[in-house]
Design a protein around this motif. Structure first.
Motif, short mmCIF file in Angstrom:
data_model
loop_
_atom_site.label_atom_id
_atom_site.label_comp_id
_atom_site.label_asym_id
_atom_site.label_seq_id
_atom_site.Cartn_x
_atom_site.Cartn_y
_atom_site.Cartn_z
N THR A 53 0.82 -1.32 0.28
CA THR A 53 -0.06 0.35 0.14
C THR A 53 1.02 0.90 -0.52
O THR A 53 0.70 2.19 -0.92
N THR A 54 1.64 1.35 0.46
CA THR A 54 2.73 2.53 0.98
C THR A 54 3.17 2.41 -0.28
O THR A 54 3.31 4.04 -0.95
N PHE A 55 3.79 1.22 -0.86
CA PHE A 55 4.56 1.66 -2.18
C PHE A 55 4.72 2.12 -3.18
O PHE A 55 4.15 2.60 -3.65
N LEU A 56 2.47 1.87 -3.29
CA LEU A 56 2.03 2.14 -4.37
C LEU A 56 1.55 4.10 -3.62
O LEU A 56 1.33 4.72 -4.86
N MET A 57 1.16 4.76 -2.66
CA MET A 57 1.27 5.95 -2.28
C MET A 57 2.40 6.64 -2.78
O MET A 57 2.20 7.57 -3.26
N SER A 58 3.41 5.61 -2.39
CA SER A 58 4.67 6.46 -2.95
C SER A 58 4.74 6.69 -4.41
O SER A 58 4.89 7.61 -5.16
N GLN A 59 4.37 5.91 -4.84
CA GLN A 59 4.07 6.40 -6.62
C GLN A 59 3.50 6.86 -6.91
O GLN A 59 3.63 7.10 -8.17
N ARG A 60 2.84 7.11 -6.65
CA ARG A 60 1.61 7.90 -6.96
C ARG A 60 2.03 9.39 -6.77
O ARG A 60 1.66 10.13 -7.56
N ARG A 61 3.27 9.46 -6.16
CA ARG A 61 3.94 10.49 -7.09
C ARG A 61 4.61 11.14 -7.59
O ARG A 61 5.01 12.31 -8.55
N GLU A 62 4.55 9.87 -9.22
CA GLU A 62 5.87 9.92 -9.80
C GLU A 62 4.96 9.13 -11.39
O GLU A 62 5.17 10.04 -12.59
N ARG A 63 3.49 8.64 -10.93
CA ARG A 63 2.48 7.95 -11.84
C ARG A 63 1.36 8.01 -11.46
O ARG A 63 1.01 7.96 -10.58
N LEU A 104 -2.24 6.24 -11.41
CA LEU A 104 -2.16 4.69 -10.51
C LEU A 104 -3.34 4.27 -11.69
O LEU A 104 -4.42 4.99 -11.84
N SER A 105 -3.53 2.57 -11.54
CA SER A 105 -5.05 1.91 -12.78
C SER A 105 -5.81 2.68 -11.58
O SER A 105 -5.83 2.61 -10.44
N PHE A 106 -7.20 1.97 -12.27
CA PHE A 106 -8.24 2.38 -11.19
C PHE A 106 -8.30 1.42 -10.19
O PHE A 106 -8.56 1.12 -8.99
N SER A 107 -8.07 -0.08 -10.36
CA SER A 107 -7.62 -1.46 -9.59
C SER A 107 -6.28 -0.76 -8.67
O SER A 107 -7.18 -1.50 -7.83
N GLU A 108 -5.67 -0.50 -8.83
CA GLU A 108 -4.88 -0.29 -8.44
C GLU A 108 -5.39 0.98 -6.56
O GLU A 108 -5.09 1.08 -5.99
N ARG A 109 -5.63 2.08 -7.58
CA ARG A 109 -6.60 3.05 -7.03
C ARG A 109 -7.33 2.03 -5.60
O ARG A 109 -7.50 2.51 -4.79
N MET A 110 -8.19 1.01 -6.01
CA MET A 110 -9.32 0.96 -5.19
C MET A 110 -9.01 -0.16 -3.70
O MET A 110 -9.13 0.03 -2.61
N LYS A 111 -8.06 -0.76 -4.71
CA LYS A 111 -7.09 -1.14 -3.45
C LYS A 111 -6.93 -0.28 -2.39
O LYS A 111 -6.66 -0.81 -1.42
N LEU A 112 -5.63 0.29 -2.63
CA LEU A 112 -4.68 1.07 -1.84
C LEU A 112 -5.97 2.03 -1.24
O LEU A 112 -5.78 2.03 0.47
N ARG A 113 -6.77 2.09 -1.92
CA ARG A 113 -9.11 2.46 -0.50
C ARG A 113 -8.91 2.02 0.35
O ARG A 113 -9.47 2.59 1.48
N LEU A 114 -8.99 1.15 -0.10
CA LEU A 114 -9.70 -0.01 0.65
C LEU A 114 -8.66 -0.67 2.25
O LEU A 114 -9.46 -0.45 3.06
N HIS A 115 -7.32 -0.53 1.51
CA HIS A 115 -6.42 -0.89 2.34
C HIS A 115 -6.57 0.33 3.42
O HIS A 115 -6.76 0.69 4.82
N ALA A 116 -6.57 1.62 2.74
CA ALA A 116 -6.35 2.91 3.41
C ALA A 116 -7.27 3.37 4.34
O ALA A 116 -7.31 3.99 5.71
N GLY A 117 -8.60 2.82 4.48
CA GLY A 117 -9.80 2.95 4.46
C GLY A 117 -9.41 2.25 6.16
O GLY A 117 -10.29 2.87 7.40
#
Lengths: 201, 64
Positions: free
Chosen positions: B8-18, B20-33
């Motif tokens: 999750t933190t890896f995706l959050m970090s990458q979001r500053r560079e690229r 994210l795909s829809f599914s990545e965003r969903m997974k991220l929100r689900l976890h961070a929620g």
């Protein structure tokens, strides 16, 4: 563009104390970008020499310092470009990026270890205006492995895009993402430990 | 599948560079929620870049 070699007796001579002061700042800056003390020494030496050759054209130390930094940035960019052409650089540098192990902040299931959990920070914005906070951040930055610090600065301060950093350093975008993640994890943990934890007390 | 905190933190970090795909965003929100530690991490990420910029600016005019 060459100026006619005129003596300029009116300009102020450069104060050696100023050079010494600036030198330390420049060295830290160069070391972060280059990850090597020797190369940083050389780059700073050359930049200072080049700047002081024309130093009497500058009115005031602020302008001179800006000029030295501009020269140094060029030197660093040249060095990084040369490195890229040197074949062994890439494998050397990639070594850190593809270590498959999880950072020690996480347990074997990839969950935060208790001591590493990010806590809520009280008024984080205030820190940005505090010299003390920035000094701690600087120390945290200097504790990163050289490559992590370099990539983090290239990204966040120089604001290069991932593919520009890839070109510069001969790494893949996957490498860059891993390096930046590690750098951010480490910086965040260091700040929590040395700044925000202190504040609570 | 649920992401762990590392991913999750890896995706959050990458979001500053690229992006994210829809599914990545969903997974991220689900976890961070559900994980306030990762939610804290996400909130604190921009501060690191901000601090680096301030520091560089300070070094540019320090000692003058």
């Amino acid at each position: 563009m060459r100026r006619p070699p005129q003596p300029r007796p009116s300009s102020t001579p450069i104060d050696p104390a100023f050079v010494a002061r600036v030198r330390g700042d420049l060295l830290r800056f160069a070391r972060l970008q280059l990850g090597s003390d020797d190369e940083a020494e050389d780059a700073v030496q050359e930049a200072l020499a080049a700047a002081l050759r024309n130093g009497d054209q500058f009115r005031g130390e602020a302008a001179l310092k800006t000029w030295v930094i501009a020269i140094l940035k060029n030197k660093i960019a040249d060095l990084l470009r040369q490195r890229r052409r040197r074949p062994l650089g890439a494998s050397e540098m990639a070594a850190e990026a593809d270590g498959g192990a999880l950072p020690a902040l996480f347990d074997e299931r990839g969950m935060w270890r208790e001591a590493a959990r990010p806590a809520a920070w009280e008024d984080p914005e205030a820190g940005l205006h505090s010299d003390q906070f920035l000094a701690i951040f600087d120390a945290c930055l200097n504790r990163l492995p050289a490559q992590q610090g370099q990539v983090f600065m290239m990204r966040e301060v120089v604001e290069l895009a991932t593919d520009e950093i890839c070109d510069e350093l001969g790494l893949t975008s996957g490498n860059i993402h891993v390096i930046l993640h590690r750098a951010r994890l480490a910086l965040r943990a260091c700040l929590q430990h040395h700044w925000f934890a202190e504040e609570v007390r | 599948m649920m992401l762990n905190c590392h991913d999750t933190t890896f995706l959050m970090s990458q979001r500053r560079e690229r992006d994210l795909s829809f599914s990545e965003r969903m997974k991220l929100r689900l976890h961070a929620g559900m994980c306030r530690h990762c939610a804290n991490f996400e909130r604190q990420l921009p501060l690191l870049g901000e601090a680096a910029k301030r520091l560089a600016a300070q070094e540019d005019d320090h000692g003058v």
